[in-house]
Design a protein around this motif. Structure first.
Motif, PDB file in Angstrom:
ATOM      1  N   ALA A  37       0.988  -1.094  -0.249  1.00 33.08           N
ATOM      2  CA  ALA A  37      -0.060   0.566  -0.071  1.00 33.08           C
ATOM      3  C   ALA A  37       1.072   1.127   0.065  1.00 33.08           C
ATOM      4  CB  ALA A  37      -0.845  -0.131   0.998  1.00 33.08           C
ATOM      5  N   VAL A  38       1.659   0.998   0.573  1.00 33.71           N
ATOM      6  CA  VAL A  38       2.949   2.520   0.646  1.00 33.71           C
ATOM      7  C   VAL A  38       3.468   2.431  -0.434  1.00 33.71           C
ATOM      8  CG1 VAL A  38       5.136   3.475   1.760  1.00 33.71           C
ATOM      9  CG2 VAL A  38       3.098   2.199   3.073  1.00 33.71           C
ATOM     10  N   SER A  39       3.602   1.638  -1.130  1.00 31.49           N
ATOM     11  CA  SER A  39       4.365   1.586  -1.896  1.00 31.49           C
ATOM     12  C   SER A  39       3.807   1.996  -3.316  1.00 31.49           C
ATOM     13  CB  SER A  39       4.711   0.657  -3.123  1.00 31.49           C
ATOM     14  OG  SER A  39       6.265  -0.071  -1.734  1.00 31.49           O
ATOM     15  N   ARG A  40       2.226   1.678  -3.644  1.00 37.78           N
ATOM     16  CA  ARG A  40       1.168   2.292  -4.522  1.00 37.78           C
ATOM     17  C   ARG A  40       0.836   3.456  -4.450  1.00 37.78           C
ATOM     18  NH1 ARG A  40      -1.770  -0.847  -3.192  1.00 37.78           N
ATOM     19  NH2 ARG A  40      -3.565  -0.165  -1.571  1.00 37.78           N
ATOM     20  N   GLN A  41       1.100   4.057  -3.001  1.00 33.32           N
ATOM     21  CA  GLN A  41       1.287   5.543  -2.181  1.00 33.32           C
ATOM     22  C   GLN A  41       2.072   6.567  -3.168  1.00 33.32           C
ATOM     23  OE1 GLN A  41       0.339   5.336   1.922  1.00 33.32           O
ATOM     24  NE2 GLN A  41      -2.130   4.730   1.568  1.00 33.32           N
ATOM     25  N   ILE A  42       3.046   5.871  -2.818  1.00 36.47           N
ATOM     26  CA  ILE A  42       4.501   6.410  -3.681  1.00 36.47           C
ATOM     27  C   ILE A  42       4.456   6.855  -5.199  1.00 36.47           C
ATOM     28  CG2 ILE A  42       7.367   7.018  -3.313  1.00 36.47           C
ATOM     29  CD1 ILE A  42       6.910   6.084  -0.584  1.00 36.47           C
ATOM     30  N   SER A  43       4.098   5.807  -5.449  1.00 33.46           N
ATOM     31  CA  SER A  43       3.817   4.676  -7.549  1.00 33.46           C
ATOM     32  C   SER A  43       3.032   6.148  -7.513  1.00 33.46           C
ATOM     33  CB  SER A  43       3.286   4.236  -7.301  1.00 33.46           C
ATOM     34  OG  SER A  43       3.194   3.989  -8.777  1.00 33.46           O
ATOM     35  N   ASP A  44       1.534   6.501  -7.322  1.00 31.41           N
ATOM     36  CA  ASP A  44       0.597   8.219  -7.073  1.00 31.41           C
ATOM     37  C   ASP A  44       1.185   8.551  -7.124  1.00 31.41           C
ATOM     38  OD1 ASP A  44      -0.878   5.410  -8.045  1.00 31.41           O
ATOM     39  OD2 ASP A  44      -1.609   5.323  -6.032  1.00 31.41           O
ATOM     40  N   LEU A  45       1.831   8.986  -5.862  1.00 35.07           N
ATOM     41  CA  LEU A  45       2.244  10.830  -6.618  1.00 35.07           C
ATOM     42  C   LEU A  45       3.815  10.969  -7.149  1.00 35.07           C
ATOM     43  CD1 LEU A  45       2.591  13.201  -4.453  1.00 35.07           C
ATOM     44  CD2 LEU A  45       4.822  12.043  -3.141  1.00 35.07           C
ATOM     45  N   GLU A  46       4.653   9.654  -7.644  1.00 41.52           N
ATOM     46  CA  GLU A  46       5.537  10.042  -7.998  1.00 41.52           C
ATOM     47  C   GLU A  46       5.129  10.332 -10.125  1.00 41.52           C
ATOM     48  OE1 GLU A  46       9.372   7.496  -6.970  1.00 41.52           O
ATOM     49  OE2 GLU A  46       8.319   6.782  -7.839  1.00 41.52           O
ATOM     50  N   GLN A  47       3.722   9.299 -10.266  1.00 37.67           N
ATOM     51  CA  GLN A  47       2.554   9.186 -11.144  1.00 37.67           C
ATOM     52  C   GLN A  47       2.331  11.118 -12.125  1.00 37.67           C
ATOM     53  OE1 GLN A  47       0.178   6.833 -12.069  1.00 37.67           O
ATOM     54  NE2 GLN A  47       1.713   4.914 -11.991  1.00 37.67           N
ATOM     55  N   GLN A  48       1.714  11.041 -10.569  1.00 37.31           N
ATOM     56  CA  GLN A  48       1.496  13.071 -10.458  1.00 37.31           C
ATOM     57  C   GLN A  48       2.257  13.014 -10.959  1.00 37.31           C
ATOM     58  OE1 GLN A  48      -0.498  13.978  -6.934  1.00 37.31           O
ATOM     59  NE2 GLN A  48      -2.337  15.041  -7.579  1.00 37.31           N
ATOM     60  N   VAL A  57      19.334   1.927  -2.966  1.00 36.48           N
ATOM     61  CA  VAL A  57      20.320   1.499  -2.860  1.00 36.48           C
ATOM     62  C   VAL A  57      20.561   0.183  -1.544  1.00 36.48           C
ATOM     63  CG1 VAL A  57      22.294   1.987  -0.998  1.00 36.48           C
ATOM     64  CG2 VAL A  57      21.182   3.892  -3.624  1.00 36.48           C
ATOM     65  N   ARG A  58      20.520  -1.079  -2.174  1.00 34.19           N
ATOM     66  CA  ARG A  58      20.759  -2.345  -1.577  1.00 34.19           C
ATOM     67  C   ARG A  58      19.564  -2.818  -0.427  1.00 34.19           C
ATOM     68  NH1 ARG A  58      25.422  -0.101   0.348  1.00 34.19           N
ATOM     69  NH2 ARG A  58      27.734  -0.501  -0.580  1.00 34.19           N
ATOM     70  N   GLN A  59      19.142  -2.723   0.688  1.00 36.62           N
ATOM     71  CA  GLN A  59      18.264  -3.039   1.340  1.00 36.62           C
ATOM     72  C   GLN A  59      17.606  -2.206   1.560  1.00 36.62           C
ATOM     73  OE1 GLN A  59      17.338  -6.263   1.544  1.00 36.62           O
ATOM     74  NE2 GLN A  59      19.508  -6.462   0.603  1.00 36.62           N
ATOM     75  N   ARG A  60      17.955  -0.917   1.502  1.00 38.21           N
ATOM     76  CA  ARG A  60      17.223   0.324   2.017  1.00 38.21           C
ATOM     77  C   ARG A  60      17.126   1.533   0.503  1.00 38.21           C
ATOM     78  NH1 ARG A  60      20.875   4.982   3.460  1.00 38.21           N
ATOM     79  NH2 ARG A  60      22.943   4.660   2.698  1.00 38.21           N
ATOM     80  N   VAL A  61      15.948   2.758   0.829  1.00 32.04           N
ATOM     81  CA  VAL A  61      15.372   3.270  -0.144  1.00 32.04           C
ATOM     82  C   VAL A  61      16.341   4.550  -0.261  1.00 32.04           C
ATOM     83  CG1 VAL A  61      13.389   2.599  -0.915  1.00 32.04           C
ATOM     84  CG2 VAL A  61      13.227   3.843   1.380  1.00 32.04           C
ATOM     85  N   VAL A  62      16.684   5.645  -0.617  1.00 29.63           N
ATOM     86  CA  VAL A  62      17.403   6.517  -0.722  1.00 29.63           C
ATOM     87  C   VAL A  62      16.347   7.620  -0.961  1.00 29.63           C
ATOM     88  CG1 VAL A  62      19.106   5.568   0.126  1.00 29.63           C
ATOM     89  CG2 VAL A  62      18.889   6.784  -1.446  1.00 29.63           C
ATOM     90  N   LEU A  63      16.471   9.171  -0.831  1.00 24.15           N
ATOM     91  CA  LEU A  63      15.717   9.980  -1.832  1.00 24.15           C
ATOM     92  C   LEU A  63      16.527   9.902  -2.831  1.00 24.15           C
ATOM     93  CD1 LEU A  63      14.212  12.611   1.164  1.00 24.15           C
ATOM     94  CD2 LEU A  63      12.993  11.260  -0.338  1.00 24.15           C
ATOM     95  N   SER A  64      15.591  10.998  -4.131  1.00 28.34           N
ATOM     96  CA  SER A  64      16.608  10.906  -5.172  1.00 28.34           C
ATOM     97  C   SER A  64      16.718  12.433  -4.856  1.00 28.34           C
ATOM     98  CB  SER A  64      15.574  10.615  -6.429  1.00 28.34           C
ATOM     99  OG  SER A  64      14.657  11.441  -6.507  1.00 28.34           O
ATOM    100  N   GLU A  65      17.523  13.294  -6.115  1.00 24.97           N
ATOM    101  CA  GLU A  65      17.394  14.510  -5.963  1.00 24.97           C
ATOM    102  C   GLU A  65      16.107  15.245  -5.848  1.00 24.97           C
ATOM    103  OE1 GLU A  65      20.059  16.788  -6.993  1.00 24.97           O
ATOM    104  OE2 GLU A  65      21.686  15.639  -7.243  1.00 24.97           O
ATOM    105  N   ALA A  66      15.500  14.676  -6.476  1.00 25.72           N
ATOM    106  CA  ALA A  66      14.011  15.245  -6.632  1.00 25.72           C
ATOM    107  C   ALA A  66      13.434  15.029  -5.689  1.00 25.72           C
ATOM    108  CB  ALA A  66      12.766  14.825  -7.927  1.00 25.72           C
TER     109      ALA A  66
END
Length: 297
Positions: A37-48, A57-66
């Motif tokens: 559900a969290v992945s889907r919500q973030i995906s929706d925000l990225e599409q918007q 990065v390995r076992q974690r996610v880090v913020l992109s420049e955007a």
């Protein structure tokens, strides 16, 4: 307003939480959601937004420049949304509400100590007081009125004179005894405390006493009168302070006038009310109360 660009606040919460944890699973635990559900919500925000907000990065996610650029604004929006709802709930329990903007030190030293008298007389009014150091847009910040120092001009608003301002040179009892000044010209060798937003205040006072102004500029600088008051009490130097801000200190002898040579400042205090709220009875009531509390300077 383009509604397709208005974000879902749930998606923003998921983004902020995932960014803070750098992990979708931990974000899901905090939000009481599944990881998908969290992945889907973030995906929706990225599409918007059309932006890639995270990098893996390995076992974690880090913020992109955007994502790094977007995060501070998302945090601010979530905080403002929370404040809005808390304020709405609080005001909903009262018949009337009032939102006041005030200069920080004026609010702390003058307004708040007197505010109880207004609240005792008007128990059905939910009052919110926030500090603002500079003029703002009443259309963007939904204040009912503001207390302003300067000139009686504010776009889209009406300014009503509140009071003049008089400043006086003061120091702590200990510093006053140590300096043992006899004449105003001796202040040229004393440590002076300055307000960054009024850098010429001491020079104006020196000029009024017909003294050279070249020694009126050295000394420590602070961006709020409240800090200058604290610095003066601590004995860091001589301060040129508005008398209404140090009423208690003068009465208690915590701060002493070095010379009975007050100076009126060039501007004044005003109650500013947006034009569209001139018929707001609660704001008018508060303005009338403010005017009744003022002792002529």
């Amino acid at each position: 307003m383009r509604r397709r660009l208005i974000p879902d606040i749930v998606n923003l919460q998921a983004f902020e939480c995932a960014a803070r944890h750098q992990n979708f699973s931990r974000a899901a635990e905090e939000l009481n959601l599944t990881q998908s559900a969290v992945s889907r919500q973030i995906s929706d925000l990225e599409q918007q937004t059309g932006l890639k907000l995270f990098e893996r990065v390995r076992q974690r996610v880090v913020l992109s420049e955007a994502g790094l650029r977007l995060l501070p604004e998302v945090k601010d929006l979530l905080l403002r949304s929370e404040r809005l709802m808390i304020g709405a709930v609080a005001a909903g329990q009262m018949k009337l509400s009032l939102k006041v903007a005030t200069l920080p030190t004026f609010g702390t030293r003058w307004l708040v100590p007197r505010l109880g008298r207004f609240l005792d007389e008007h128990r059905d009014v939910a009052v919110t007081v926030e500090s603002r150091s500079k003029p703002f847009n009443f259309d963007e910040d939904n204040f009912d009125l503001a207390i302003h120092y300067g000139l009686p001009s504010w776009a889209g608003a009406v300014a009503t004179f509140l009071c003049n301002e008089t400043v006086l040179p003061v120091a702590s009892r200990e510093l006053a005894a140590r300096l043992d000044l006899v004449a105003p010209e001796e202040l040229s060798a004393a440590p002076l405390l300055h307000l960054t937003t009024r850098p010429k205040l001491w020079a104006q006072w020196f000029d009024l006493q017909e003294l050279p102004t070249e020694n009126a500029y050295p000394g420590a600088r602070f961006d709020q009168f409240s800090m200058i008051i604290a610095a003066a009490i601590a004995g860091l130097g001589v301060a040129l302070l508005p008398t209404y801000l140090i009423e208690d200190e003068l009465k208690a002898g915590t701060l002493l006038p070095l010379f009975n040579l007050p100076m009126p400042t060039e501007n004044s205090y005003y109650v500013v009310m947006p034009e569209k709220k001139q018929t707001n009875e609660t704001a008018t009531l508060f303005q009338d109360w403010l005017l009744s509390e003022v002792t002529p300077q």
